[in-house]
Write a protein that holds these residues in place. Structure first.
Motif, PDB file in Angstrom:
ATOM      1  N   ARG A  85       0.826  -1.215   0.000  1.00 55.16           N
ATOM      2  CA  ARG A  85       0.000   0.000   0.000  1.00 55.16           C
ATOM      3  C   ARG A  85       0.854   1.257   0.000  1.00 55.16           C
ATOM      4  N   ALA A  86       1.890   1.261   0.823  1.00 57.11           N
ATOM      5  CA  ALA A  86       2.756   2.442   0.927  1.00 57.11           C
ATOM      6  C   ALA A  86       3.436   2.747  -0.403  1.00 57.11           C
ATOM      7  N   LYS A  87       3.775   1.706  -1.146  1.00 61.39           N
ATOM      8  CA  LYS A  87       4.512   1.884  -2.397  1.00 61.39           C
ATOM      9  C   LYS A  87       3.601   2.216  -3.578  1.00 61.39           C
ATOM     10  N   ASN A  88       2.390   1.644  -3.598  1.00 60.27           N
ATOM     11  CA  ASN A  88       1.588   1.688  -4.829  1.00 60.27           C
ATOM     12  C   ASN A  88       0.251   2.415  -4.751  1.00 60.27           C
ATOM     13  N   LEU A  89      -0.282   2.606  -3.545  1.00 59.53           N
ATOM     14  CA  LEU A  89      -1.651   3.114  -3.424  1.00 59.53           C
ATOM     15  C   LEU A  89      -1.726   4.499  -2.793  1.00 59.53           C
ATOM     16  N   GLY A  90      -2.735   5.264  -3.219  1.00 60.59           N
ATOM     17  CA  GLY A  90      -3.079   6.520  -2.577  1.00 60.59           C
ATOM     18  C   GLY A  90      -4.549   6.463  -2.205  1.00 60.59           C
ATOM     19  N   PHE A  91      -4.901   6.891  -0.992  1.00 59.15           N
ATOM     20  CA  PHE A  91      -6.284   6.825  -0.517  1.00 59.15           C
ATOM     21  C   PHE A  91      -6.840   8.225  -0.276  1.00 59.15           C
ATOM     22  N   VAL A  92      -8.073   8.458  -0.723  1.00 59.38           N
ATOM     23  CA  VAL A  92      -8.783   9.705  -0.424  1.00 59.38           C
ATOM     24  C   VAL A  92     -10.188   9.314   0.034  1.00 59.38           C
ATOM     25  N   TYR A  93     -10.616   9.892   1.163  1.00 53.84           N
ATOM     26  CA  TYR A  93     -11.922   9.547   1.722  1.00 53.84           C
ATOM     27  C   TYR A  93     -12.847  10.761   1.730  1.00 53.84           C
ATOM     28  N   GLN A  94     -14.129  10.514   2.030  1.00 54.56           N
ATOM     29  CA  GLN A  94     -15.105  11.606   2.118  1.00 54.56           C
ATOM     30  C   GLN A  94     -14.682  12.597   3.193  1.00 54.56           C
ATOM     31  N   PHE A  95     -14.215  12.085   4.314  1.00 58.49           N
ATOM     32  CA  PHE A  95     -13.694  12.936   5.380  1.00 58.49           C
ATOM     33  C   PHE A  95     -12.178  12.864   5.290  1.00 58.49           C
ATOM     34  N   HIS A  96     -11.544  13.988   5.239  1.00 57.77           N
ATOM     35  CA  HIS A  96     -10.156  14.119   4.807  1.00 57.77           C
ATOM     36  C   HIS A  96      -9.142  13.303   5.611  1.00 57.77           C
ATOM     37  N   HIS A  97      -9.433  13.016   6.896  1.00 57.56           N
ATOM     38  CA  HIS A  97      -8.504  12.250   7.748  1.00 57.56           C
ATOM     39  C   HIS A  97      -7.128  12.906   7.869  1.00 57.56           C
ATOM     40  N   LEU A  98      -7.078  14.217   7.815  1.00 56.76           N
ATOM     41  CA  LEU A  98      -5.815  14.903   8.082  1.00 56.76           C
ATOM     42  C   LEU A  98      -5.532  14.841   9.575  1.00 56.76           C
ATOM     43  N   LEU A  99      -4.261  14.835   9.932  1.00 52.30           N
ATOM     44  CA  LEU A  99      -3.871  14.818  11.342  1.00 52.30           C
ATOM     45  C   LEU A  99      -4.009  16.238  11.893  1.00 52.30           C
TER      46      LEU A  99
END
Length: 226
Positions: A85-99
């Protein structure tokens, strides 16, 4: 013709609660090609997010096969899936999940640091992508100091900055007004085109789905290609 990078075959997923079994996905199949925008639509509860989580190796099907560039993802252990996942995927959700305690630039740097970038290179890449999404003026802003549209743009910058081959987006514009949703989607499409990433987007918004290259509908546990 674009190269197929992700292939899901005969995916079955049931949810169990005590003795009750609820079928969600039944013989779901799809192929995703590089550089292509894909929408997944369907009624609430049809299994859209479940399928997205399986494609992103965040959930495991009861049966079926999942290949990424010929690699059998379902045979990977948890550590190997995390590295994948770290190497190949990017995730975006309805709620941004920013820290919440980190600035925009620190949030975008995070996956790069996890992937092994030096702090200097991570910061340079984060600044580049925040500029691409129009947030050069909010580099040091905390999420609470940004608008909803700005937070989602920061989340998109975070998902794209490591140049993932596949971007998985779960209702990425669902928490935005129509104007912000439209601009965020356009930005998403432009950046994914430039980086050559495949995008799989779950959405309830038919008008956004129709702007994608391919549309898949989940109906009665199966994936129907429009």
């Amino acid at each position: 013709m674009s190269k197929v990078i992700l292939k899901a075959q005969h995916i079955v997923k049931n949810y169990r609660e005590g003795k009750i079994q609820t079928p969600v996905l039944q013989d779901a199949n799809l192929e995703i090609s590089a550089g292509v925008m894909n929408a997944i639509i369907g009624r609430s509860g049809s299994g859209k997010s479940t399928l997205l989580h399986i494609l992103g190796t965040l959930d495991t099907p009861d049966s079926g096969q999942l290949f990424f560039e010929e690699q059998d993802l379902l045979k990977l252990n948890d550590k190997a899936k995390s590295a994948f996942r770290a190497k190949n995927l990017g995730f975006v959700y309805q709620f941004h999940h920013l820290l919440q305690d980190f600035t925009a630039v620190e949030n975008v740097m995070m996956p790069l640091l996890i992937a092994g970038y030096s702090k200097k290179d991570a910061q340079q890449r984060a600044l580049e992508y925040l500029s691409k999404v129009g947030l050069s003026h909010q580099l040091n802003a905390l999420p609470a100091e940004m608008s909803g549209g700005e937070r989602q743009r920061a989340a998109i910058a975070r998902a794209l900055c490591a140049h993932p081959k596949l971007i998985l987006a779960d209702e990425p514009t669902g928490n935005l007004d129509a104007q912000n949703a439209s601009s965020v989607f356009a930005l998403f499409k432009e950046l994914s085109r430039k980086d050559g990433a495949a995008v799989i987007m779950v959405t309830h918004d038919q008008s956004l789905a129709e702007q994608c290259d391919e549309i898949f509908t989940i109906k009665e546990g199966r994936v129907i290609h429009a």
